[in-house]
Scaffold this active site. Sequence first.
Site, PDB file in Angstrom:
ATOM      1  N   ARG A  77       0.544   4.301   3.206  1.00  0.00           N
ATOM      2  CA  ARG A  77       1.740   3.615   3.160  1.00  0.00           C
ATOM      3  C   ARG A  77       3.067   4.520   2.817  1.00  0.00           C
ATOM      4  NH1 ARG A  77      -0.311  -1.636  -0.094  1.00  0.00           N
ATOM      5  NH2 ARG A  77      -2.148  -1.649   1.057  1.00  0.00           N
ATOM      6  N   GLU A  91      -9.374   4.899  -2.386  1.00  0.00           N
ATOM      7  CA  GLU A  91      -8.584   4.605  -1.206  1.00  0.00           C
ATOM      8  C   GLU A  91      -7.226   4.911  -1.652  1.00  0.00           C
ATOM      9  OE1 GLU A  91      -9.063   0.422  -0.322  1.00  0.00           O
ATOM     10  OE2 GLU A  91      -7.118   0.437   0.946  1.00  0.00           O
ATOM     11  N   LYS A 122     -13.738  -6.221   3.833  1.00  0.00           N
ATOM     12  CA  LYS A 122     -12.738  -6.584   2.842  1.00  0.00           C
ATOM     13  C   LYS A 122     -12.266  -7.829   2.911  1.00  0.00           C
ATOM     14  CE  LYS A 122      -7.928  -4.830   2.083  1.00  0.00           C
ATOM     15  NZ  LYS A 122      -7.346  -3.689   2.058  1.00  0.00           N
TER      16      LYS A 122
HETATM   17  C1  3PG Z   1      -4.339  -3.730  -0.843  1.00  0.00           C
HETATM   18  O1  3PG Z   1      -3.375  -2.858  -0.263  1.00  0.00           O
HETATM   19  O2  3PG Z   1      -5.613  -3.799  -0.462  1.00  0.00           O
HETATM   20  C2  3PG Z   1      -3.542  -4.546  -1.741  1.00  0.00           C
HETATM   21  O3  3PG Z   1      -2.302  -4.651  -1.650  1.00  0.00           O
HETATM   22  C3  3PG Z   1      -4.123  -4.425  -3.087  1.00  0.00           C
HETATM   23  O4  3PG Z   1      -3.556  -5.560  -3.869  1.00  0.00           O
HETATM   24  P1  3PG Z   1      -3.163  -5.383  -5.235  1.00  0.00           P
HETATM   25  O5  3PG Z   1      -2.014  -4.607  -5.304  1.00  0.00           O
HETATM   26  O6  3PG Z   1      -3.045  -7.045  -5.659  1.00  0.00           O
HETATM   27  O7  3PG Z   1      -4.177  -5.153  -5.971  1.00  0.00           O
END
Ligand code: 3PG
Length: 218
Positions: A55, A51, A139
């Site tokens: 961003r 994924e 999710k």
């Molecule tokens: C996401 O974008 O799905 C989360 O920000 C990932 O979260 P994490 O950095 O706590 O793993």
Amino acid sequence: MDVKMDLAAGSLTALQVMQDAAVIPVIVLTDVAHAVPLARALVAGGIRMLEVTLRTPQALACIEAIARDVPEAVVGAGTARSAADVQACAMAGARFIVSPGYTHAVGGACRDAHLPLLPGVATASEIMAAQEDGFTELKFFPALQAGGLAMLKAWSGPFGDVKFCPTGGITAANAAEFLALPNVVCVGGSWLVPADALARGDWSRVTELARQASELPR
Ligand code: 3PG
């Protein structure tokens, strides 16, 4: 890897995206040159569903590069928040979409593009809205902050037909507890791609983190 399904042919379902490995890495890339070696490093560790989050301004070019040059991987796009995002990701070659929340517009754009969607939910109403539009693989985001294990256990009653990919606050240390729940198929997390490893091009560290993640019991 040879016992896993053939990913080259045809389109995928959201359940196939979730079932392929215990962890879907959440990837933030600021340098297109990192995309292909990173994807290869993750695949070498047994993680094929990747994924890449929308961003950074480089995200779509990174998706394009992985789709073109790493056929052993299945590149998806994360942080899709609009129909336009979904269309841009489809054009770039993304094969699945992950969104932080759910909207009817994002769901419709994914259907139109024939792309599986893992929409983010954090409340019962959001689950119901996604289900109304036919989405049952979701999710749970942000998982730790929104109730963690206890929330998933509570949802297993009224939403026994829904499967979750908790994401947000999941780490190598707590992933197994989430994966042990019957309504959890996989987890998502950024820990497989540490920013310092990316910056140094430390691909063997990424492969080792991916290998450990792909061996998590579930
Ligand atoms: C996401 O974008 O799905 C989360 O920000 C990932 O979260 P994490 O950095 O706590 O793993």
